[in-house]
Scaffold this motif. Structure first.
Motif, PDB file in Angstrom:
ATOM      1  N   ILE A  26      10.337   2.688 -13.752  1.00  0.00           N
ATOM      2  CA  ILE A  26       8.906   2.427 -13.587  1.00  0.00           C
ATOM      3  C   ILE A  26       8.294   2.216 -14.980  1.00  0.00           C
ATOM      4  O   ILE A  26       8.035   3.175 -15.702  1.00  0.00           O
ATOM      5  CB  ILE A  26       8.199   3.579 -12.872  1.00  0.00           C
ATOM      6  N   PRO A  27       8.043   0.966 -15.365  1.00  0.00           N
ATOM      7  CA  PRO A  27       7.473   0.695 -16.687  1.00  0.00           C
ATOM      8  C   PRO A  27       6.041   1.221 -16.803  1.00  0.00           C
ATOM      9  O   PRO A  27       5.366   1.460 -15.785  1.00  0.00           O
ATOM     10  CB  PRO A  27       7.499  -0.840 -16.773  1.00  0.00           C
ATOM     11  N   PRO A  28       5.541   1.397 -18.016  1.00  0.00           N
ATOM     12  CA  PRO A  28       4.140   1.773 -18.198  1.00  0.00           C
ATOM     13  C   PRO A  28       3.201   0.775 -17.524  1.00  0.00           C
ATOM     14  O   PRO A  28       3.505  -0.408 -17.429  1.00  0.00           O
ATOM     15  CB  PRO A  28       3.969   1.752 -19.718  1.00  0.00           C
ATOM     16  N   TYR A  29       2.081   1.279 -17.049  1.00  0.00           N
ATOM     17  CA  TYR A  29       1.008   0.474 -16.444  1.00  0.00           C
ATOM     18  C   TYR A  29       1.486  -0.291 -15.201  1.00  0.00           C
ATOM     19  O   TYR A  29       1.040  -1.403 -14.947  1.00  0.00           O
ATOM     20  CB  TYR A  29       0.415  -0.491 -17.474  1.00  0.00           C
ATOM     21  N   SER A  30       2.357   0.328 -14.417  1.00  0.00           N
ATOM     22  CA  SER A  30       2.884  -0.331 -13.224  1.00  0.00           C
ATOM     23  C   SER A  30       2.070   0.021 -11.981  1.00  0.00           C
ATOM     24  O   SER A  30       1.820   1.195 -11.704  1.00  0.00           O
ATOM     25  CB  SER A  30       4.342   0.084 -12.981  1.00  0.00           C
ATOM     26  N   THR A  31       1.678  -0.998 -11.238  1.00  0.00           N
ATOM     27  CA  THR A  31       1.130  -0.814  -9.892  1.00  0.00           C
ATOM     28  C   THR A  31       2.320  -0.627  -8.947  1.00  0.00           C
ATOM     29  O   THR A  31       3.308  -1.355  -9.027  1.00  0.00           O
ATOM     30  CB  THR A  31       0.305  -2.038  -9.473  1.00  0.00           C
ATOM     31  N   LEU A  32       2.217   0.361  -8.047  1.00  0.00           N
ATOM     32  CA  LEU A  32       3.346   0.725  -7.198  1.00  0.00           C
ATOM     33  C   LEU A  32       2.996   0.591  -5.718  1.00  0.00           C
ATOM     34  O   LEU A  32       1.830   0.672  -5.330  1.00  0.00           O
ATOM     35  CB  LEU A  32       3.774   2.169  -7.474  1.00  0.00           C
ATOM     36  N   ILE A  33       4.033   0.398  -4.902  1.00  0.00           N
ATOM     37  CA  ILE A  33       3.876   0.309  -3.451  1.00  0.00           C
ATOM     38  C   ILE A  33       4.766   1.371  -2.817  1.00  0.00           C
ATOM     39  O   ILE A  33       5.945   1.488  -3.146  1.00  0.00           O
ATOM     40  CB  ILE A  33       4.277  -1.082  -2.929  1.00  0.00           C
ATOM     41  N   PHE A  34       4.188   2.147  -1.900  1.00  0.00           N
ATOM     42  CA  PHE A  34       4.944   3.165  -1.187  1.00  0.00           C
ATOM     43  C   PHE A  34       4.767   2.999   0.318  1.00  0.00           C
ATOM     44  O   PHE A  34       3.644   2.799   0.796  1.00  0.00           O
ATOM     45  CB  PHE A  34       4.468   4.574  -1.555  1.00  0.00           C
ATOM     46  N   GLU A  35       5.863   3.074   1.048  1.00  0.00           N
ATOM     47  CA  GLU A  35       5.816   3.246   2.496  1.00  0.00           C
ATOM     48  C   GLU A  35       6.078   4.723   2.757  1.00  0.00           C
ATOM     49  O   GLU A  35       7.102   5.255   2.316  1.00  0.00           O
ATOM     50  CB  GLU A  35       6.856   2.385   3.193  1.00  0.00           C
ATOM     51  N   ILE A  36       5.158   5.378   3.443  1.00  0.00           N
ATOM     52  CA  ILE A  36       5.238   6.835   3.628  1.00  0.00           C
ATOM     53  C   ILE A  36       5.070   7.197   5.096  1.00  0.00           C
ATOM     54  O   ILE A  36       4.123   6.741   5.751  1.00  0.00           O
ATOM     55  CB  ILE A  36       4.158   7.559   2.804  1.00  0.00           C
ATOM     56  N   GLU A  37       5.970   8.035   5.586  1.00  0.00           N
ATOM     57  CA  GLU A  37       5.820   8.631   6.909  1.00  0.00           C
ATOM     58  C   GLU A  37       5.474  10.111   6.723  1.00  0.00           C
ATOM     59  O   GLU A  37       6.218  10.843   6.066  1.00  0.00           O
ATOM     60  CB  GLU A  37       7.123   8.549   7.698  1.00  0.00           C
ATOM     61  N   LEU A  38       4.347  10.520   7.282  1.00  0.00           N
ATOM     62  CA  LEU A  38       3.971  11.932   7.246  1.00  0.00           C
ATOM     63  C   LEU A  38       4.542  12.603   8.498  1.00  0.00           C
ATOM     64  O   LEU A  38       3.997  12.468   9.591  1.00  0.00           O
ATOM     65  CB  LEU A  38       2.453  12.089   7.188  1.00  0.00           C
ATOM     66  N   LEU A  39       5.651  13.289   8.324  1.00  0.00           N
ATOM     67  CA  LEU A  39       6.355  13.873   9.462  1.00  0.00           C
ATOM     68  C   LEU A  39       5.737  15.178   9.927  1.00  0.00           C
ATOM     69  O   LEU A  39       5.693  15.475  11.129  1.00  0.00           O
ATOM     70  CB  LEU A  39       7.826  14.099   9.096  1.00  0.00           C
ATOM     71  N   LYS A  40       5.262  15.976   8.946  1.00  0.00           N
ATOM     72  CA  LYS A  40       4.764  17.303   9.300  1.00  0.00           C
ATOM     73  C   LYS A  40       3.849  17.835   8.210  1.00  0.00           C
ATOM     74  O   LYS A  40       4.109  17.604   7.016  1.00  0.00           O
ATOM     75  CB  LYS A  40       5.952  18.256   9.504  1.00  0.00           C
ATOM     76  N   VAL A  41       2.805  18.544   8.602  1.00  0.00           N
ATOM     77  CA  VAL A  41       1.962  19.265   7.667  1.00  0.00           C
ATOM     78  C   VAL A  41       2.365  20.730   7.746  1.00  0.00           C
ATOM     79  O   VAL A  41       2.199  21.385   8.791  1.00  0.00           O
ATOM     80  CB  VAL A  41       0.466  19.107   8.007  1.00  0.00           C
ATOM     81  N   ASN A  42       2.928  21.255   6.671  1.00  0.00           N
ATOM     82  CA  ASN A  42       3.422  22.631   6.674  1.00  0.00           C
ATOM     83  C   ASN A  42       2.329  23.650   6.417  1.00  0.00           C
ATOM     84  O   ASN A  42       2.491  24.838   6.693  1.00  0.00           O
ATOM     85  CB  ASN A  42       4.514  22.786   5.606  1.00  0.00           C
ATOM     86  N   GLY A  43       1.225  23.197   5.833  1.00  0.00           N
ATOM     87  CA  GLY A  43       0.149  24.121   5.481  1.00  0.00           C
ATOM     88  C   GLY A  43       0.282  24.595   4.062  1.00  0.00           C
ATOM     89  O   GLY A  43       1.041  24.062   3.271  1.00  0.00           O
ATOM     90  N   LYS A  44      -0.476  25.620   3.699  1.00  0.00           N
ATOM     91  CA  LYS A  44      -0.511  26.112   2.331  1.00  0.00           C
ATOM     92  C   LYS A  44       0.724  26.931   2.023  1.00  0.00           C
ATOM     93  O   LYS A  44       1.267  27.592   2.869  1.00  0.00           O
ATOM     94  CB  LYS A  44      -1.777  26.936   2.111  1.00  0.00           C
TER      95      LYS A  44
END
Length: 245
Positions: free
Chosen positions: A227-245
């Motif tokens: 990841i070079p400096p000043y890079s715009t990034l793209i992420f595909e994310i699946e939120l499977l579970k919220v575990n809490g605090k």
């Protein structure tokens, strides 16, 4: 796993060195002369061990400073600062002021080397936000809903379980939990800003695509070799579970 999600930390550089150069003065140009005559500085004579040691420090410090990306300095003032610090004289800038000057100069010098990355990222985001389905937040983060979940949304202090894939805007992949065959658990306030903000928009069970400007990702430092400096990034994310605090 690569440390893709660690927030970029602020770093300081303490100037302990100097570089000294001399420029030759040009002679006045006579009438009808098209080329200016130049004089060259006399070579420095190293007449003692102290001379050699001093010159060696100068070249070593100069070479080190050059790696920061700085192209020039006021060498007389640089030498004054070195002498004041070395001899215990009264310094004009305190340590905090000096650090701010150094950090700012190096940041600007480094930024100038990556203007193409910055411009490419800006153009991409400007065009991307025009696509149907892409939404832009006040921070500049862009996101696209691939699958809308129905679960709860996490808070910044929550731990979550996610699957993800990260790419540069040219499509080059730099990380993927899918390739490793297992999701990852992380806490939202310990990741890059784009993730902290983006995941809080996602109900559990969702899959989003995040388009993260460099200032919400790894900024001026980048991350490792991928990841070079000043890079715009793209992420595909699946939120499977919220575990809490």
């Amino acid at each position: 796993m690569k440390k893709v999600f660690l927030t970029a930390f602020a770093s300081g550089l303490i100037l302990t060195s100097f570089a000294q150069t001399k420029t030759a003065a040009k002679k006045p140009v006579a009438k009808k002369t098209t080329t200016a005559a130049k004089t060259t500085a006399a070579p420095v004579a190293l007449k003692s061990a102290l001379d050699s040691t001093s010159y060696a420090f100068g070249t070593s410090i100069g070479a080190s400073l050059k790696t920061t990306g700085l192209s020039t300095l006021n060498y007389e003032v640089l030498l004054k600062g070195l002498k004041d610090a070395f001899t215990g004289g009264k310094v004009i800038l305190n340590q905090q002021q000096a650090q701010e000057c150094i950090s700012g100069a190096i940041t600007n010098a480094n930024k100038s080397k990556f203007t193409a990355n910055i411009a490419e990222g800006k153009t991409f985001l400007d065009n991307n936000k025009k696509r149907a389905g892409v939404q832009t937040t006040a921070s500049g983060l862009q996101y696209e809903v691939i699958t809308a979940g129905t679960g709860i949304k996490p808070q910044a202090t929550d731990s979550v379980l996610v699957h993800y894939k990260g790419t540069l805007i040219n499509g080059k992949q730099f990380d993927s939990s899918y390739d490793r065959g297992e999701p990852i658990t992380l806490t939202l306030n310990q990741v890059i800003k784009g993730w902290t903000e983006g995941l809080q928009l996602m109900p559990a069970g969702s899959k989003y695509k995040l388009f993260v400007p460099y200032n919400l990702a790894y900024g001026e430092r980048g991350a490792g070799q991928d990841i070079p400096p000043y890079s715009t990034l793209i992420f595909e994310i699946e939120l499977l579970k919220v575990n809490g605090k």
